[in-house]
Design a protein around this motif. Sequence first.
Motif, short mmCIF file in Angstrom:
data_model
loop_
_atom_site.label_atom_id
_atom_site.label_comp_id
_atom_site.label_asym_id
_atom_site.label_seq_id
_atom_site.Cartn_x
_atom_site.Cartn_y
_atom_site.Cartn_z
N PRO A 519 0.82 -1.21 0.00
CA PRO A 519 0.00 0.00 0.00
C PRO A 519 0.86 1.27 0.00
N GLY A 520 0.52 2.19 -0.87
CA GLY A 520 1.26 3.45 -0.98
C GLY A 520 2.41 3.40 -1.96
N ASN A 521 2.75 2.20 -2.44
CA ASN A 521 3.91 2.07 -3.33
C ASN A 521 3.70 2.78 -4.66
N LEU A 522 2.49 2.70 -5.20
CA LEU A 522 2.23 3.35 -6.50
C LEU A 522 2.39 4.86 -6.40
N GLU A 523 1.97 5.44 -5.28
CA GLU A 523 2.14 6.88 -5.12
C GLU A 523 3.61 7.25 -5.07
N ARG A 524 4.43 6.36 -4.50
CA ARG A 524 5.87 6.63 -4.47
C ARG A 524 6.46 6.60 -5.88
N PHE A 525 5.82 5.89 -6.78
CA PHE A 525 6.24 5.87 -8.19
C PHE A 525 5.55 6.97 -8.99
N MET A 526 4.80 7.83 -8.30
CA MET A 526 4.09 8.94 -8.95
C MET A 526 3.11 8.43 -10.00
N ILE A 527 2.39 7.37 -9.66
CA ILE A 527 1.37 6.79 -10.53
C ILE A 527 0.03 7.44 -10.18
N PRO A 528 -0.74 7.94 -11.16
CA PRO A 528 -2.07 8.48 -10.87
C PRO A 528 -2.93 7.42 -10.19
N MET A 529 -3.60 7.78 -9.11
CA MET A 529 -4.37 6.80 -8.35
C MET A 529 -5.82 6.72 -8.79
N ASP A 530 -6.21 7.50 -9.79
CA ASP A 530 -7.54 7.37 -10.38
C ASP A 530 -7.52 6.14 -11.30
N GLU A 531 -8.18 5.07 -10.86
CA GLU A 531 -8.11 3.81 -11.61
C GLU A 531 -8.70 3.92 -13.01
N LYS A 532 -9.51 4.95 -13.26
CA LYS A 532 -10.05 5.13 -14.61
C LYS A 532 -8.94 5.38 -15.62
N THR A 533 -7.82 5.98 -15.15
CA THR A 533 -6.71 6.26 -16.06
C THR A 533 -5.86 5.03 -16.34
N TRP A 534 -6.13 3.92 -15.67
CA TRP A 534 -5.33 2.71 -15.88
C TRP A 534 -5.84 1.89 -17.06
N THR A 535 -6.90 2.36 -17.72
CA THR A 535 -7.45 1.63 -18.86
C THR A 535 -6.81 2.10 -20.15
N LEU A 536 -6.84 1.24 -21.16
CA LEU A 536 -6.22 1.58 -22.45
C LEU A 536 -6.87 2.79 -23.09
N GLU A 537 -8.17 2.94 -22.88
CA GLU A 537 -8.88 4.07 -23.49
C GLU A 537 -8.42 5.41 -22.90
N SER A 538 -7.84 5.36 -21.71
CA SER A 538 -7.44 6.61 -21.03
C SER A 538 -5.93 6.80 -21.01
N TYR A 539 -5.24 6.17 -21.96
CA TYR A 539 -3.77 6.21 -21.94
C TYR A 539 -3.24 7.64 -21.98
N GLU A 540 -3.80 8.48 -22.86
CA GLU A 540 -3.32 9.86 -22.98
C GLU A 540 -3.56 10.63 -21.67
#
Length: 743
Positions: A519-540
């Motif tokens: 938990p919290g590791n993705l934020e340390r990698f500066m990954i957006p935490m809005d899971e909607k952006t993790w889909t292929l349609e939201s790549y940009e």
Amino acid sequence: MSYISTSQRQPLRSDPNFETQFFIMADSVRSLLAKIKNREIVLPEFQREFTWKRSQSRDLVDSLLEGYPIGSLLLWKTGDVPALKNMPNFDPDGRVEVLLDGQQRLTALYMLTKDAVPPYYSPADISGGHDPRELHYNLQTQELRYYQKTEMQNNPRWVSVVDCLQDGDVDPQAITKEVAETEGVDQFELYGLLNDNYNALRGVQEIDLPIMHVEEDATLNHALTVFERVNKNGTPLSEADIALAHMCSKWPDTRRVFKEKLAEMEGQGFEFGLTFLIRGMNAVVNGRAEYHVLHGTPEQELIAGWNSLETLLEYLINFLRDRAYVYSTDDLNTTNVLIPMLGYLAQNKEAFQDERAREGLLYWMYAALYQRRYSGSVDTMLEKDLGALEDRQPIESLIAQLREDEGSPEVNPSHLDTRGVSHPLYNMMQILIRKKGGVDWSNGLKLSEPMGSSYSIEKHHIFPKSVLEKVGFDTGENLIDRKRVHEIANRVPLTKEGNQDIFDAPPSEYLPKVEEANPGNLERFMIPMDEKTWTLESYEEFLAQRRGLIARSINQFMEDLREDSRPLEDSAASKKKSPAALLRHGESETLEFKSTLRWHVYAERMDREIEHASLKTIAAFLNTGGGVLLIGVNDDGEPRGLEEDQFDSHDDMMLHLTNIVKERIGTSFMRFLNLSVEEVEGSEVLRVGCEPSVVPAYLDHQNEEHFYIRTGPSTSELPPSEIHDYIRNHFYGEAASGKASTS
């Protein structure tokens, strides 16, 4: 050896009373190579290594076959032999000829003719990328090419150049017979052609090469001056090469000790080169970048400078690992950024003056790296930066010079758009991930220095290329799309094993598992935490959000470093600093750490005396110059978090502290306090910012009033006999009245 022309005399400007005489002679390749074998021609230590590419050796043989000129050699016959390559104990029988110019040509010819490394080198000095001995020769076409199994294995026309130049190792008649039997060609005509071409290649050994001889009574300095002049006008030796030659002429061990140190540091993950060490020597000995300054440096100064540089390099490498999150030269887009740091250390007793200096130089180093400070004229920039170190405030001058030349180091999201992993901003992102404590997404290892090839750090695609291709995201001819597939915002450092575990999965499948495991590791990698952006349609959209997160993280990190490099002498300065910046300073007159607000760590119970300790600090800050109390941090400056105090929420904790301050110090003093919960290194801490009060603040304890002040990094209670004078001087004196009027 044959005589070609009359001698010429030229005065040397370095010594107008000496005229060097050049005898222009000629000698055959065979004779010259025999002299090298017999150690009659030797190579001085100040000469650089064999650096020719294999193509240059091939072109040399081709030029000799075609009868093209290949330039003259420069020799100096002397009995006063300088330090020699690979011959530390060489005792000449009379005079020897020192090869000043032409060693690349003669070394290539020696290896091709003798099938051996010349005596002035060891086999380890000739790497596979430079060794020309796989050169082959087509006896029918005279073509020269390096060995290719598929083309040459079953074609007898292709013979090794080395074999051709060895007596009896190639038989043109046997080759003719083999070709004639398999291809049905005219044997007589073919033999004539193959034999002529074979003899033509062997004949290169009899070609006479022009040789310029320096007068025998020339000194080493005179010979070195000629060497420098010849190489400036001919073979493209760098100024660093020439400076090293001058250093070797004064201190013969220079090149040897340099190479030994380079090998040692390479084993530690830091790959430098001779030019870097020469620049480092100049920075340490002279505080300069211009190479010619080194030419006249005497031996004792060079030895002393090297002893200092060697110590500084070890210190700096440990500093980079410990404080900069830089674990190898792979993390640096240029090693030149370390030269001014070495210059600073050399001028400051081989250490950073204090924490502010460390943070200031780190700020400058990071900015210089990702602003590509040394991508242009390296020596010009180094001269300016080393010159800045002579100012009264050297680090401030370095930073000011950088801002003047490169602009503000602030990173905008647009700076990351379409930038690939070769851009230094990728390294900066990786450094931040390490600093934040990010771990591998698969195995949980720290991304510092994993051991073993399976755990080497790779540049992983968050949205895999194959996944993007399947949904039609063009990774081919569309340049912008291709760059966006590979840009920094779609890349993270992971171990090889971790990369393979999630190689082809879309992020919507594997990122939730990564977050669940750590938990919290993705934020340390500066990954957006809005899971909607993790889909292929939201790549940009994912890229856009991550660019923003990376840019903000870099800017915050740099801002903290910049604040750290300024004095913490007043509350205004400390009030602006983030908790992360404050932790690096350690406790001081304006900063104190408390592990908890009310929980006794060792007794494991609530304890009002623990509360009293925090209130004492607050009262002391109010009565002195203000400051910051960080609750949730132990005495070593390590964040512990706020969980141990067992409040239902952070608001409850701040309300509790507010109530006990009002109760025991006074409601009116709350206007000087500012409470907030902030995150640092993955833990939350309570920050209590205190402005200096305009009136005395007493702390009630067990129905008695106590008066506290700060004395250095501790809180002290004033005895009643001293309170009156302190209040009169601090609150109502002339200086204090001015302070109060501005509050």
